[in-house]
Design a protein around this motif. Structure first.
Motif, PDB file in Angstrom:
ATOM      1  N   CYS A 160      28.146 -50.586  33.081  1.00 35.63           N
ATOM      2  CA  CYS A 160      26.758 -51.429  32.559  1.00 35.63           C
ATOM      3  C   CYS A 160      26.253 -52.005  31.451  1.00 35.63           C
ATOM      4  N   ASP A 197      21.444 -62.583  29.352  1.00 35.07           N
ATOM      5  CA  ASP A 197      22.962 -62.078  29.501  1.00 35.07           C
ATOM      6  C   ASP A 197      22.490 -60.943  28.584  1.00 35.07           C
ATOM      7  N   ILE A 198      23.718 -60.684  27.892  1.00 33.19           N
ATOM      8  CA  ILE A 198      23.572 -59.603  26.800  1.00 33.19           C
ATOM      9  C   ILE A 198      22.561 -60.221  25.206  1.00 33.19           C
ATOM     10  N   GLY A 199      22.272 -59.976  24.811  1.00 30.51           N
ATOM     11  CA  GLY A 199      21.011 -60.374  23.231  1.00 30.51           C
ATOM     12  C   GLY A 199      20.285 -61.118  23.781  1.00 30.51           C
ATOM     13  N   ASN A 232      19.612 -54.259  29.264  1.00 29.96           N
ATOM     14  CA  ASN A 232      19.137 -54.102  30.395  1.00 29.96           C
ATOM     15  C   ASN A 232      19.661 -53.471  32.160  1.00 29.96           C
ATOM     16  N   ASN A 292      30.205 -57.106  33.681  1.00 28.16           N
ATOM     17  CA  ASN A 292      30.817 -58.297  33.928  1.00 28.16           C
ATOM     18  C   ASN A 292      32.316 -57.359  33.620  1.00 28.16           C
ATOM     19  N   ARG A 309      18.191 -46.577  19.008  1.00 32.24           N
ATOM     20  CA  ARG A 309      19.821 -46.210  19.059  1.00 32.24           C
ATOM     21  C   ARG A 309      18.891 -44.827  20.376  1.00 32.24           C
ATOM     22  N   LYS A 359      20.008 -58.108  17.276  1.00 34.64           N
ATOM     23  CA  LYS A 359      20.610 -56.711  15.659  1.00 34.64           C
ATOM     24  C   LYS A 359      20.135 -57.203  14.728  1.00 34.64           C
ATOM     25  N   ARG A 374      25.236 -65.747  26.374  1.00 33.79           N
ATOM     26  CA  ARG A 374      25.108 -64.111  25.909  1.00 33.79           C
ATOM     27  C   ARG A 374      25.084 -64.489  24.658  1.00 33.79           C
ATOM     28  N   ARG A 398      12.958 -60.173  38.592  1.00 29.36           N
ATOM     29  CA  ARG A 398      13.617 -60.311  37.698  1.00 29.36           C
ATOM     30  C   ARG A 398      14.485 -59.029  37.328  1.00 29.36           C
TER      31      ARG A 398
HETATM   32  P1  NDP Z   1      21.934 -55.337  26.891  1.00 29.21           P
HETATM   33  O1  NDP Z   1      22.683 -56.206  25.363  1.00 29.21           O
HETATM   34  O2  NDP Z   1      19.990 -55.630  28.162  1.00 29.21           O
HETATM   35  O3  NDP Z   1      22.595 -54.349  27.120  1.00 29.21           O
HETATM   36  C1  NDP Z   1      23.703 -53.854  27.093  1.00 29.21           C
HETATM   37  C2  NDP Z   1      24.016 -52.670  26.648  1.00 29.21           C
HETATM   38  O4  NDP Z   1      25.056 -52.327  26.631  1.00 29.21           O
HETATM   39  C3  NDP Z   1      23.196 -52.025  25.255  1.00 29.21           C
HETATM   40  O5  NDP Z   1      22.521 -50.875  25.630  1.00 29.21           O
HETATM   41  C4  NDP Z   1      24.525 -51.893  24.433  1.00 29.21           C
HETATM   42  O6  NDP Z   1      24.965 -51.296  23.800  1.00 29.21           O
HETATM   43  C5  NDP Z   1      25.484 -51.506  25.929  1.00 29.21           C
HETATM   44  N1  NDP Z   1      27.069 -51.418  25.165  1.00 29.21           N
HETATM   45  C6  NDP Z   1      27.933 -52.579  25.258  1.00 29.21           C
HETATM   46  N2  NDP Z   1      28.890 -52.487  24.268  1.00 29.21           N
HETATM   47  C7  NDP Z   1      29.411 -50.685  24.982  1.00 29.21           C
HETATM   48  C8  NDP Z   1      30.099 -50.335  24.393  1.00 29.21           C
HETATM   49  N3  NDP Z   1      31.485 -50.658  24.544  1.00 29.21           N
HETATM   50  N4  NDP Z   1      29.922 -48.976  25.223  1.00 29.21           N
HETATM   51  C9  NDP Z   1      28.884 -48.325  25.570  1.00 29.21           C
HETATM   52  N5  NDP Z   1      27.862 -49.322  25.785  1.00 29.21           N
HETATM   53  C10 NDP Z   1      28.142 -50.629  25.033  1.00 29.21           C
HETATM   54  O7  NDP Z   1      23.181 -56.591  28.207  1.00 29.21           O
HETATM   55  P2  NDP Z   1      22.466 -56.089  30.271  1.00 29.21           P
HETATM   56  O8  NDP Z   1      22.195 -55.297  30.264  1.00 29.21           O
HETATM   57  O9  NDP Z   1      21.870 -57.406  30.605  1.00 29.21           O
HETATM   58  O10 NDP Z   1      24.182 -56.534  30.223  1.00 29.21           O
HETATM   59  C11 NDP Z   1      24.790 -55.552  30.333  1.00 29.21           C
HETATM   60  C12 NDP Z   1      26.081 -56.321  31.514  1.00 29.21           C
HETATM   61  O11 NDP Z   1      25.671 -56.747  32.426  1.00 29.21           O
HETATM   62  C13 NDP Z   1      27.029 -57.313  30.938  1.00 29.21           C
HETATM   63  O12 NDP Z   1      28.833 -57.189  31.466  1.00 29.21           O
HETATM   64  C14 NDP Z   1      26.048 -58.315  31.407  1.00 29.21           C
HETATM   65  O13 NDP Z   1      27.240 -59.774  31.515  1.00 29.21           O
HETATM   66  C15 NDP Z   1      25.837 -57.893  32.482  1.00 29.21           C
HETATM   67  N6  NDP Z   1      25.278 -58.406  33.910  1.00 29.21           N
HETATM   68  C16 NDP Z   1      24.112 -58.610  33.895  1.00 29.21           C
HETATM   69  C17 NDP Z   1      23.888 -59.357  34.244  1.00 29.21           C
HETATM   70  C18 NDP Z   1      21.467 -59.155  33.694  1.00 29.21           C
HETATM   71  O14 NDP Z   1      20.278 -60.010  34.338  1.00 29.21           O
HETATM   72  N7  NDP Z   1      21.179 -58.848  32.632  1.00 29.21           N
HETATM   73  C19 NDP Z   1      22.998 -59.786  35.645  1.00 29.21           C
HETATM   74  C20 NDP Z   1      24.816 -59.839  35.311  1.00 29.21           C
HETATM   75  C21 NDP Z   1      26.135 -59.034  35.230  1.00 29.21           C
HETATM   76  P3  NDP Z   1      24.122 -51.649  22.311  1.00 29.21           P
HETATM   77  O15 NDP Z   1      22.836 -51.658  21.743  1.00 29.21           O
HETATM   78  O16 NDP Z   1      24.117 -50.205  20.931  1.00 29.21           O
HETATM   79  O17 NDP Z   1      25.106 -53.222  21.396  1.00 29.21           O
END
Ligand code: NDP
Length: 475
Positions: free
Chosen positions: A348, A195-197, A270, A375, A317, A163, A123, A234
């Motif tokens: 999500c 993961d995120i980012g 994602n 998570n 955004r 970002k 992450r 994936r």
């Molecule tokens: P991404 O970085 O692709 O996306 C995260 C998204 O969540 C972005 O749109 C972000 O917005 C938004 N976000 C962050 N904080 C907030 C908030 N407080 N309120 C609303 N939106 C918010 O990450 P992923 O989609 O990959 O992961 C999301 C979650 O899923 C995480 O917890 C990750 O650990 C979990 N996960 C991911 C997996 C994967 O395959 N990718 C597998 C299993 C779990 P912004 O752009 O503004 O930051």
């Protein structure tokens, strides 16, 4: 032991962990072995609130299983289970486009190798610290056990914020991160993913640097592009897997499905995007989605292709969606999205995004099911509120296991030097997500509360990991 006394003693000792110890949850933990272990965890990890929250939640739900298995204490299983095998932190220096030297902190936690090589994502986000990495690694251990594949638990990342960074800056950062990480990973040791980012682009840069340093082309990372060993499906796997799990839960526990349901999904990354796609395919209508700034609402349903183009290609955004789709509206506080009446809410985005207050509003407005794509997106009291109110609740470590499951398929593909078709991947994913639901549901019923799938997931995963730990001796 008198837990009220223990709470007071710990409250005196350290204010940081008093937060967890004075709420009702902690007072509910009764098993003396679980309490003893939790007390040690609190002492040793003071201030790490996400990690303490995750450990507490698991230990509390394991109590009934621990009571039935006194051999676990004899083998010191819980003490070992809550302590990572290894936590690596390191300096990540890199040079930005203006020539300034920048320094971030890198992490990798190798939490448990009891049932296979460490496996879990990286992450990159400003909020990353050792508490978050440890909570994710701990949860990952149980999640990976649920997949039925031989994968241990790990997680990593950095407080680097992608970002606003150029591609060259991201590449230089990833290369510097791998200059240190390569020492600790390997296709049979530890296999990181995104993961995120961290998406396909970052995985590509990390893989390229690993190959350059080691002169090895091996499946050391998953989430790769198809052109160099990635697996088809994936990108969609976590979102698809979440929907397969929730659909099965709706069918088995309420004899219904996504068809015609009003759904809200937090995030637009994602997991959220591909959840939107699959929910729509299954006949649900996604009426709201968010990013960290705000949320959009469209009663006619949010359009996947438009949002995907906006987020994945144009990197805009979510507010920009309203400029393309005039029937939609934008609101600027993301947490308020949970006040929209809906049948199903899918979290999500990130950890602790649904608190007790949001949970109460969701229930008051008639929500029937909650699915955790992120998570630990629900706080402990929010989770308990859903379970107590008999809301169908799909816990993260079971419901979002689809991503790591397909990563596990990618590892198999890489070592066998073959590739599967999308139909093979998707049908295996669906079948396995439904199997996870069945085993978790059976376990929840066995231990007396069919609505507590969190307890079912924790016990099912722990049973596998703890058996392996006992077989392998004290190590
Ligand atoms: P991404 O970085 O692709 O996306 C995260 C998204 O969540 C972005 O749109 C972000 O917005 C938004 N976000 C962050 N904080 C907030 C908030 N407080 N309120 C609303 N939106 C918010 O990450 P992923 O989609 O990959 O992961 C999301 C979650 O899923 C995480 O917890 C990750 O650990 C979990 N996960 C991911 C997996 C994967 O395959 N990718 C597998 C299993 C779990 P912004 O752009 O503004 O930051």
């Amino acid at each position: 032991m008198d837990i009220f006394l223990l709470s007071l003693i710990l409250l005196e000792k350290k204010k940081n962990y008093a937060i967890l110890l004075v709420n009702n949850e902690v007072i509910n933990m009764k098993n003396s072995y679980c309490l003893k272990v939790y007390e040690e965890v609190v002492k040793r990890n003071s201030g790490e609130k996400e990690f303490l929250q995750a450990v507490y939640e698991v230990l509390e739900s394991l109590e009934c299983y621990i009571e039935e298995h006194p051999e676990l204490e004899k083998h010191g299983v819980l003490e070992r289970f809550v302590e990572p095998e290894r936590l690596i932190t390191f300096r990540v220096p890199w040079v930005d486009d203006e020539g300034n030297v920048r320094v971030n902190r890198g992490y990798r936690v190798q939490f448990s190798s009891s049932i296979g090589p460490y496996k879990g994502g990286l992450r990159f986000h400003l909020s990353v610290n050792s508490s978050i990495i440890k909570f994710l690694g701990f949860e990952q251990t149980l999640k990976n056990a649920l997949t039925g594949l031989p994968m241990g638990g790990g997680k990593g990342g950095s407080d680097f914020d992608p970002k606003g960074k150029s591609d060259n800056e991201i590449m230089r950062f990833c290369q510097s991160y791998m200059n240190e990480l390569y020492r600790y990973i390997g296709e049979n040791t530890d296999v990181p993913a995104g993961d995120i980012g961290v998406g396909k682009k970052e995985i590509g840069y990390l893989f390229g640097q690993y190959k350059k340093i080691t002169n090895k082309f091996v499946g050391v990372l998953t989430g790769k592009d198809l052109s160099f060993g990635g697996i088809i499906g994936r990108t969609e796997a976590t979102g698809n897997g979440l929907c397969y799990f929730v659909n099965k839960m709706l069918k088995e526990m309420a004899n219904t499905s996504f068809l015609g349901k009003r759904v809200i999904i937090s995030g637009s990354g994602n997991v959220a995007l591909y959840t939107l796609k699959k929910v729509t395919e299954l006949g649900g209508v996604v009426i709201a989605m968010s990013d960290s700034n705000g949320y959009i609402v469209d009663e006619k349903g949010i359009d996947f292709e438009t949002l995907k183009e906006l987020k994945e290609v144009r990197k805009e955004r979510i507010s920009k969606y309203t400029e393309i789709i005039p029937t939609s509206k934008y609101f600027d506080t993301s947490s308020k999205m949970w006040t929209i009446p809906c049948d199903i809410a899918l979290a999500c985005a990130t950890q602790n995004e649904i608190d007790l207050e949001s949970a109460k509003v969701l229930v008051k407005n008639g929500v029937k099911a909650i699915g955790e794509g992120a998570n630990m997106p629900c706080t402990m009291d929010a989770t308990n509120y859903f379970i107590e109110n008999k809301i169908l609740y799909a816990p993260a470590k079971a419901a979002n296991a689809g991503g790591v499951m397909v990563s596990g398929f990618e590892m198999s593909q890489n070592s066998m030097r073959i590739s599967w078709t999308i139909d093979e991947v998707d049908s295996k994913l669906k079948q396995q997500m439904e199997t996870i639901f069945e085993s978790v549901y059976e376990c929840a019923k066995k231990y007396g509360n069919e609505y507590n799938l969190l307890l079912g997931a924790n016990i099912t995963g722990f049973e596998k990991v703890s058996k392996a730990m006992i077989f392998q001796g004290v190590c």
